[in-house]
Design an enzyme around this catalytic site. Structure first.
Site, mmCIF file in Angstrom:
data_model
loop_
_atom_site.group_PDB
_atom_site.id
_atom_site.type_symbol
_atom_site.label_atom_id
_atom_site.label_comp_id
_atom_site.label_asym_id
_atom_site.label_seq_id
_atom_site.Cartn_x
_atom_site.Cartn_y
_atom_site.Cartn_z
ATOM 1 N N ASN A 157 -0.027 13.359 4.325
ATOM 2 C CA ASN A 157 0.802 12.288 3.854
ATOM 3 C C ASN A 157 1.147 12.912 2.309
ATOM 4 O O ASN A 157 0.545 13.611 1.800
ATOM 5 C CB ASN A 157 0.055 10.845 3.494
ATOM 6 C CG ASN A 157 -0.327 10.302 4.766
ATOM 7 O OD1 ASN A 157 0.567 10.307 5.622
ATOM 8 N ND2 ASN A 157 -1.498 9.742 4.955
ATOM 9 N N TYR B 116 0.881 -1.027 -0.063
ATOM 10 C CA TYR B 116 -0.152 0.040 0.108
ATOM 11 C C TYR B 116 0.761 1.332 0.056
ATOM 12 O O TYR B 116 2.033 1.288 -0.717
ATOM 13 C CB TYR B 116 -1.103 -0.068 1.065
ATOM 14 C CG TYR B 116 -2.165 0.872 0.946
ATOM 15 C CD1 TYR B 116 -3.129 0.699 -0.272
ATOM 16 C CD2 TYR B 116 -2.335 1.935 1.655
ATOM 17 C CE1 TYR B 116 -3.968 1.673 -0.261
ATOM 18 C CE2 TYR B 116 -3.490 2.762 1.317
ATOM 19 C CZ TYR B 116 -4.235 2.715 0.253
ATOM 20 O OH TYR B 116 -5.505 3.490 0.207
ATOM 21 N N ASP C 34 -13.845 5.829 3.198
ATOM 22 C CA ASP C 34 -12.745 5.676 4.004
ATOM 23 C C ASP C 34 -11.890 6.872 4.330
ATOM 24 O O ASP C 34 -11.494 7.248 5.415
ATOM 25 C CB ASP C 34 -11.671 4.581 3.658
ATOM 26 C CG ASP C 34 -10.502 4.295 4.766
ATOM 27 O OD1 ASP C 34 -10.728 4.184 6.095
ATOM 28 O OD2 ASP C 34 -9.260 4.490 4.452
ATOM 29 N N ASP C 35 -11.835 7.610 3.253
ATOM 30 C CA ASP C 35 -11.063 8.722 3.490
ATOM 31 C C ASP C 35 -11.649 9.910 4.405
ATOM 32 O O ASP C 35 -10.954 10.694 5.023
ATOM 33 C CB ASP C 35 -10.817 9.628 2.039
ATOM 34 C CG ASP C 35 -10.389 8.666 0.835
ATOM 35 O OD1 ASP C 35 -9.471 8.119 1.218
ATOM 36 O OD2 ASP C 35 -10.689 8.421 -0.225
ATOM 37 N N GLU D 289 -13.623 5.319 -2.562
ATOM 38 C CA GLU D 289 -12.146 5.521 -2.177
ATOM 39 C C GLU D 289 -11.571 6.282 -3.195
ATOM 40 O O GLU D 289 -11.685 6.175 -4.315
ATOM 41 C CB GLU D 289 -11.599 3.916 -2.185
ATOM 42 C CG GLU D 289 -9.911 4.095 -1.847
ATOM 43 C CD GLU D 289 -9.702 4.200 -0.459
ATOM 44 O OE1 GLU D 289 -10.455 4.028 0.278
ATOM 45 O OE2 GLU D 289 -8.785 4.752 -0.245
ATOM 46 N N ASP D 290 -11.000 7.499 -2.495
ATOM 47 C CA ASP D 290 -10.110 8.369 -3.377
ATOM 48 C C ASP D 290 -10.691 8.915 -4.559
ATOM 49 O O ASP D 290 -10.419 8.948 -5.705
ATOM 50 C CB ASP D 290 -8.792 7.593 -4.104
ATOM 51 C CG ASP D 290 -7.836 7.396 -3.024
ATOM 52 O OD1 ASP D 290 -7.937 8.023 -1.791
ATOM 53 O OD2 ASP D 290 -6.662 7.146 -3.418
ATOM 54 N N ARG E 56 -8.698 11.210 -7.608
ATOM 55 C CA ARG E 56 -7.742 11.739 -6.709
ATOM 56 C C ARG E 56 -6.926 10.601 -5.729
ATOM 57 O O ARG E 56 -7.337 10.217 -4.894
ATOM 58 C CB ARG E 56 -8.461 12.696 -5.544
ATOM 59 C CG ARG E 56 -7.678 13.656 -4.796
ATOM 60 C CD ARG E 56 -8.009 13.320 -3.294
ATOM 61 N NE ARG E 56 -7.518 12.203 -2.908
ATOM 62 C CZ ARG E 56 -7.824 11.883 -1.499
ATOM 63 N NH1 ARG E 56 -8.310 12.532 -0.539
ATOM 64 N NH2 ARG E 56 -7.311 10.715 -1.141
#
Ligand code: NAI
Length: 554
Positions: free
Chosen positions: A396, A91, A256-257, A233-234, A144
């Site tokens: 991050n 990951y 999750d973000d 996700e993303d 993204r």
């Protein structure tokens, strides 16, 4: 009389050189393998040697991806044993590079690529997936990807990586998981100009065309896999929150973000509260950054503060956001709906140090992607205001972190309660060991996934993420806290995740969302623990009856 090498070639069933003599005879695969009967330990030793011989993490990623393709159980046994070392390969950060170079490193594609050209037939495309009982779908539209922007279908690496961690960290069975990329085009010119780019060659669909396509996918996914939970996700900030709001009360889904990030941050705050013997309502939080992560964390903090007795407005007053133009106030223009609720009265304040001095926060959370924004003056001001300033630079990767662990500890004279989005190594301050915690979402989403899987939850709610945060914080030991570590060690992630999943599943049952027959308050813990998939060759479901080949050999 012919042998049947299908058992050798099936990535779900193969044991490679670990097939015993009897199995080799029964399946008619003697001679198709070298003489030695190897145990898992020896196979893993060889895998580690392969990994060591690779020149880069991307090469290691490609190697592991290949291993997953030809021996799934060995891949997961290796991942479980070396989770701390391999998580950054499977990951972030390596997966980011893999997504960027997807067109060039692609071998055997994994997952489902559902493109606009499939409009009107998405249900059929989903039915092409060979596994009948999908329970967790991770879907991205590739717009993204981490902090790397629009990577088109290359974004598929994210659902693949996340789902591998669902299995490695929480034991969600791999055959129940499905990675999906919705190919709605890309605005990345470099990809559109690359002859090897394998996605749809058009600019991204937007507006009604986009919304209708996502809607067709969601409806078709429910139809093809009625027990599946969809993890968004993303997606870009523009779509992430609206999609979550559109579907969260209709289907089993989460983002999750937004929600996973919120839960892991709140778990860190719960641990900080344990250190300080305070409640969350006693804190004042300043978020540097006002995007999905900031508003997601702020919302979950507010939910907790209201449980601690504050009104919704009082809770929101305790959370302030800053964006690139300064403190978010009633005067701030161009705010999205989910940011509006955190716009407060007050004078415009363009600088972080100014905001710290005027608001006097006890918690400072960095979700801005602005490296080194928490400079010495900011951290010293936090340490002047608070006995134990809580400092979470969550951006991050490491290069974007608002400060390092060393900065926070040294500039606060060892008093900061610290956690970060990216890992920092252990350090000493005035002879005292300090182990920085990483607020990694991996503490949350595999556990929530296991709970949802084991109960077939009809909905995934914020309350469940709050329960996950509590359960995670409860597993931080006094020894961990003594060295400043506010999350359990990653090396214990499997045990931690299953314990978190049990608590989340109890809530699912309490709230009447469990659709799995026979799951109730009494049985739920054993159901969750019993649902955990084991990668061992001798685990239930791992072996194949040799009847096929016996027949074939006649
Ligand atoms: P986003 O793009 O939605 O939000 C970024 C925010 O930062 C925006 O509100 C923007 O206005 C603000 N910003 C940009 N420049 C600024 C400046 N100079 N001063 C003040 N604010 C500024 O991104 P998202 O999804 O909220 O993620 C933010 C960061 O948090 C990323 O680095 C991401 O990797 C990290 N993150 C970490 C997680 C974790 O470690 N568990 C989980 C989710 C996100």
């Amino acid at each position: 009389m012919q042998g049947d090498r299908s058992v050798l070639d099936d990535p779900r069933l193969t044991k490679g050189t670990a097939f015993t003599d009897a199995e080799r005879r029964a399946h008619g695969i003697e001679g198709l393998l070298p003489e030695a009967i190897e145990g898992t330990d020896l196979q893993i030793r060889r895998c580690r040697m392969h990994l060591e011989s690779k020149a880069s993490d991307l090469d290691r990623y490609i190697y592991l991806s290949g291993l997953q393709d030809y021996n799934e159980r060995l891949f997961y046994q290796l991942l479980e044993r070396d989770i701390q070392a391999l998580m950054p390969v499977v990951y972030t950060p390596t997966v980011g590079e893999a997504c960027q170079k997807f067109a060039h490193i692609m071998r055997q594609p994994k997952g489902l690529f559902i493109s606009l050209s499939h409009r009107g037939r998405v249900r059929d495309i989903l039915r092409n997936w060979p596994e009948p009982e999908v329970r967790v779908i991770v879907v991205t539209d590739g717009e993204r990807i981490l902090g790397l922007g629009d990577l088109g279908v290359g974004g598929i690496g994210i659902p693949i990586g996340k789902l591998a961690l669902y299995t490695a960290c929480a034991g969600v069975p791999p055959h129940s998981t499905l990675p999906v990329v919705l190919d709605v085009g890309t605005n990345n010119d470099a990809l559109l100009d690359d002859p090897l780019y394998p996605g749809l060659r058009r600019r991204r669909a937007v507006g009604g065309e986009y919304d209708d396509f996502v809607e067709e996918f969601v409806v078709a996914a429910q139809d093809a896999f009625p027990h599946a939970c969809v993890q968004f996700e993303d997606f870009t900030n523009r779509n992430a929150t609206p999609l979550l709001h559109r579907y969260r009360d209709r289907i089993s889904c989460f983002n999750d973000d937004i929600q996973g990030t919120a839960a892991v941050a709140v778990a860190g705050l719960f641990a900080a509260c344990r250190i300080e013997q305070r409640r969350l309502r006693d804190h004042r939080l300043l978020f540097f950054g006002a995007g999905s992560a900031a508003t997601g964390i702020a919302e979950l903090c507010c939910l907790q503060m209201t449980r601690e007795g504050l009104s919704r407005d009082e809770a929101r007053e305790r959370c302030s956001l800053m964006n690139s133009r300064g403190l978010v106030t009633h005067e701030t223009t161009g705010l999205l709906d989910h940011q509006q609720s955190f716009a407060h009265r007050g004078a415009p304040e363009p600088t972080l140090i100014g905001a710290v001095k005027s608001l006097r926060p006890s918690v400072l959370i960095g979700v801005s992607t602005v490296p080194k924004a928490f400079d010495r003056a900011v951290i010293e001001a936090m340490a002047e205001i608070n006995e134990r300033p809580v400092i979470f630079p969550y951006s991050n990767p490491t290069s974007k972190s608002e400060c390092s662990a060393r900065d926070a500890i040294e500039w606060s004279n060892g008093r900061a309660i610290f956690a970060s989005g990216s890992p920092f190594p252990p350090m000493h301050h005035h002879g005292k060991l300090f182990v920085p915690g990483q607020g990694n979402n991996v503490y949350i989403y595999p556990a929530v996934g296991l709970a949802v899987y084991a109960t077939i939850a009809a909905r995934v709610t914020d309350e469940m993420f709050l329960r996950a945060a509590e359960a995670l914080a409860a597993q931080v030991s006094e020894e961990d806290l003594a060295v400043g570590l506010i999350y359990p060690p990653i090396s214990e992630i499997r045990r931690t995740s299953v314990n978190v999943a049990v608590e989340v599943a109890k809530l699912i049952v309490e709230r009447g969302f469990a659709r799995e027959l026979g799951v109730d308050a009494k049985t739920v813990e054993s159901r969750v623990r019993g649902a955990v998939w084991s990668a061992g060759y001798d685990a239930p479901g791992a072996s194949v009856a040799p009847t096929t080949s016996a027949t074939a050999r006649e």
